[in-house]
Design an enzyme around this catalytic site. Sequence first.
Site, PDB file in Angstrom:
ATOM      1  CD  GLU A   1      -2.582  -1.201   2.659  1.00 47.55           C
ATOM      2  OE1 GLU A   1      -3.716  -1.701   2.668  1.00 47.55           O
ATOM      3  OE2 GLU A   1      -2.044  -0.730   3.678  1.00 47.55           O
TER       4      GLU A   1
ATOM      5  CE  LYS B   1       5.207   5.503   6.755  1.00 43.12           C
ATOM      6  NZ  LYS B   1       5.127   6.960   6.931  1.00 43.12           N
TER       7      LYS B   1
ATOM      8  CG  ASP C   1       4.153  13.105   4.198  1.00 45.79           C
ATOM      9  OD1 ASP C   1       3.932  12.996   5.415  1.00 45.79           O
ATOM     10  OD2 ASP C   1       5.084  13.784   3.735  1.00 45.79           O
TER      11      ASP C   1
ATOM     12  CE1 TYR D   1      -3.948   2.660   7.597  1.00 50.20           C
ATOM     13  CE2 TYR D   1      -4.152   4.472   6.039  1.00 50.20           C
ATOM     14  CZ  TYR D   1      -3.796   3.997   7.292  1.00 50.20           C
ATOM     15  OH  TYR D   1      -3.315   4.864   8.236  1.00 50.20           O
TER      16      TYR D   1
ATOM     17  CE  LYS E   1       9.972   7.475   6.351  1.00 49.91           C
ATOM     18  NZ  LYS E   1       8.810   8.348   6.597  1.00 49.91           N
TER      19      LYS E   1
ATOM     20  CB  CYS F   1      15.100  43.884 -19.717  1.00 53.85           C
ATOM     21  SG  CYS F   1      15.563  42.270 -20.409  1.00 53.85           S
TER      22      CYS F   1
ATOM     23  CB  CYS G   1      17.819  44.296 -23.682  1.00 52.11           C
ATOM     24  SG  CYS G   1      16.073  44.524 -23.236  1.00 52.11           S
TER      25      CYS G   1
ATOM     26  CB  CYS H   1      11.736  42.489 -21.328  1.00 54.79           C
ATOM     27  SG  CYS H   1      12.714  43.401 -22.546  1.00 54.79           S
TER      28      CYS H   1
ATOM     29  CB  CYS I   1      15.144  41.480 -25.508  1.00 53.68           C
ATOM     30  SG  CYS I   1      15.527  40.809 -23.873  1.00 53.68           S
TER      31      CYS I   1
END
Length: 672
Positions: A120, A122, A124, A226, A314, A408, A411, A424, A430
């Site tokens: 299954e 796990k 968090d 579960y 884990k 910017c 440029c 920009c 540019c």
Amino acid sequence: MDPMHRMEQLVTELNQHNYQYYTMDQPQISDKEYDLLYDELVTLEQESGMVLPDSPTQRVGGELLKGFTPHRHLSSLWSLDKAQNIEQLRNWNTRVLKLVNDYNTKNPDNPLPEPGYVIELKFDGLTLNLTYTNGELVQASTRGNGTVGEGILAQVRTIKSVPLKIPYTGGTIEVQGEGIMNLSVLNRYNETAAEPLKNARNAAAGALRNLNPKTTAERRLNAYFYNVGYSDDIQFANHQEMMDFLRENRFKVNPSITYFREFDDVMEQLAAIQESRGQLDYLIDGAVIKITDLRTREALGYTDKFPRWAVAYKFEAEETTTVLNSVVWNVGRTGKVTPLARVEPVELAGVTVQNCTLNNVGDIERKNLKFALGTRVFIRRSNDVIPEILGKVTEESDGEEIVFPEQCPACGFPLEQRGAHLFCNNKLACKPQTVARISHFASRDAMDIETFSEKTAIQLYDELNVREPADLYTLQFDDLVKLERFGEKKANNLIAALEQSKDRDLASFLYSLGIPNTGKSTTRMLADHYRDLHAIMNATAEELVELPDVGGIVAESIVTFFADPFTQAAIEKMLNLGVKAQAPEAPAAVVEDSFFSGKTVVLTGTLHQLTREEATQRLEALGAKVSGSVSKKTDLVIAGEKAGSKLTKAHDLGIPTIEDEDELVRLLNQQG
């Protein structure tokens, strides 16, 4: 009809629809129809002053609570022993086999079966322990110390995947699960939240341990179940029977549960889960391996802390903290200026992280990062993408200021803020914008100019004054061969690739232009509908919004893009230089009685017998609508090699899939 009787009908019907929507992911009515029934129930409750215990109107959260009431669990909630690596996992299995053999030696007349295994995910999140008496949810609590937890019934009642009433009425049972916040829900919440949540686990735990149930309801939590930890009289032979019981009683059970006879197969499945974990819409920090036979579990028993018949494997952490050292600003193809965080190097999910995304200036402000330089921040890495900074570890503005640029960085042109982003507008001069536009133009899904790369685009910009994609078609062999790292072969290959790209179809050409807010599916739809470049360039917003998947924003983006004189001149220049940008011949009549007719189909993964484009064309010719994303409206998902999150979501939603390419080809060849 008697109002109370009508209320009972509505509660039963609405709870059934909630179950279909939130637990089964298979809605049976539209949101509008649901809202009409819900509003009718609200009106009847207000008029009568009565509310049934399992009424869905009670899921919005009630009054502020004064505190948490301790709850003593009817059966202990055990912690799990942990395995950090494969060797430790094999050691656990060796102990299990030894204990089984020892038991069988002492009990030859009633031996335990060969161990089977269940895996299954796990989750968090926060452990939930729900108590039902005669089918009614009467208590919900946290795990606490495993013996006594905190009563959080008012908070848990707001989770719509938690049944308030179940068919089983044989006494009292306790069911364990995990309260979580889906990542997609977290992202949507943070888009408008005054105080963004830092991560999904803390968001779920904070909501469930919040004394204001309305706050819990706002976070739209989910839950998976579960285990049946306690029952007055019901017993199960194995884990499968227990899961069947949970499903039959309307509990949401994660579809990723897998069963194995051989322990080596367990190892392979764990590797597969770890590889795909970044594609899930919720956090997991590992997997749990259990012995499936419940008589074996009873025989193996417990240590002082853990059951001997289960272990948690884990995974490497996907979230951690590090120090934010600096922020640099990068300019993209559209002129958007995006911040990139440089962080103190830290190991995360198997790699060393030094850079993290910050999205935009609005993101920096919402996450309380404006004064965060030099402070510790949360970061998360998912699915091999650049990690994201989630927020500061502390709430104080105790770091140096992140200064937003006014010009910017490439440029020097003055920046404009539009919404949460800086732009920009100097798109003609540019360099990063120009290089990115040229690179996109040459990419595989666009004009597919072989041998071309971003380094090539930079070199052509610097040394041959290439300032727009149209300039590529003016390049000569004598110009290219003089460049550093350009020999005769490379020069000839690029000239040939440019010549070949002139025959790319209209959809590819439209995609190569980089029209804002449009992707490959939209440009293909435009090409298929209009079948003429100039017809698309002259289309009005009113015409465009009538087309599939084109809303007001996309329509305005298309019209604005083609209204730009620079765009018009660049397109005419390419057409004069030989770019055809033509739609292919009109397809044959669509087959209306094939296997795919009328189905919304999603392609994912790598196909080997035909290209994604060929598969799309053949599916559409057989009456399918090919979509780019999986939703509850998807009828079929076709998965090639290394299929990722779309296949996972299809499994989660119970959508039919084709995962064998030979089967796909066979069905495609069945005309009608």
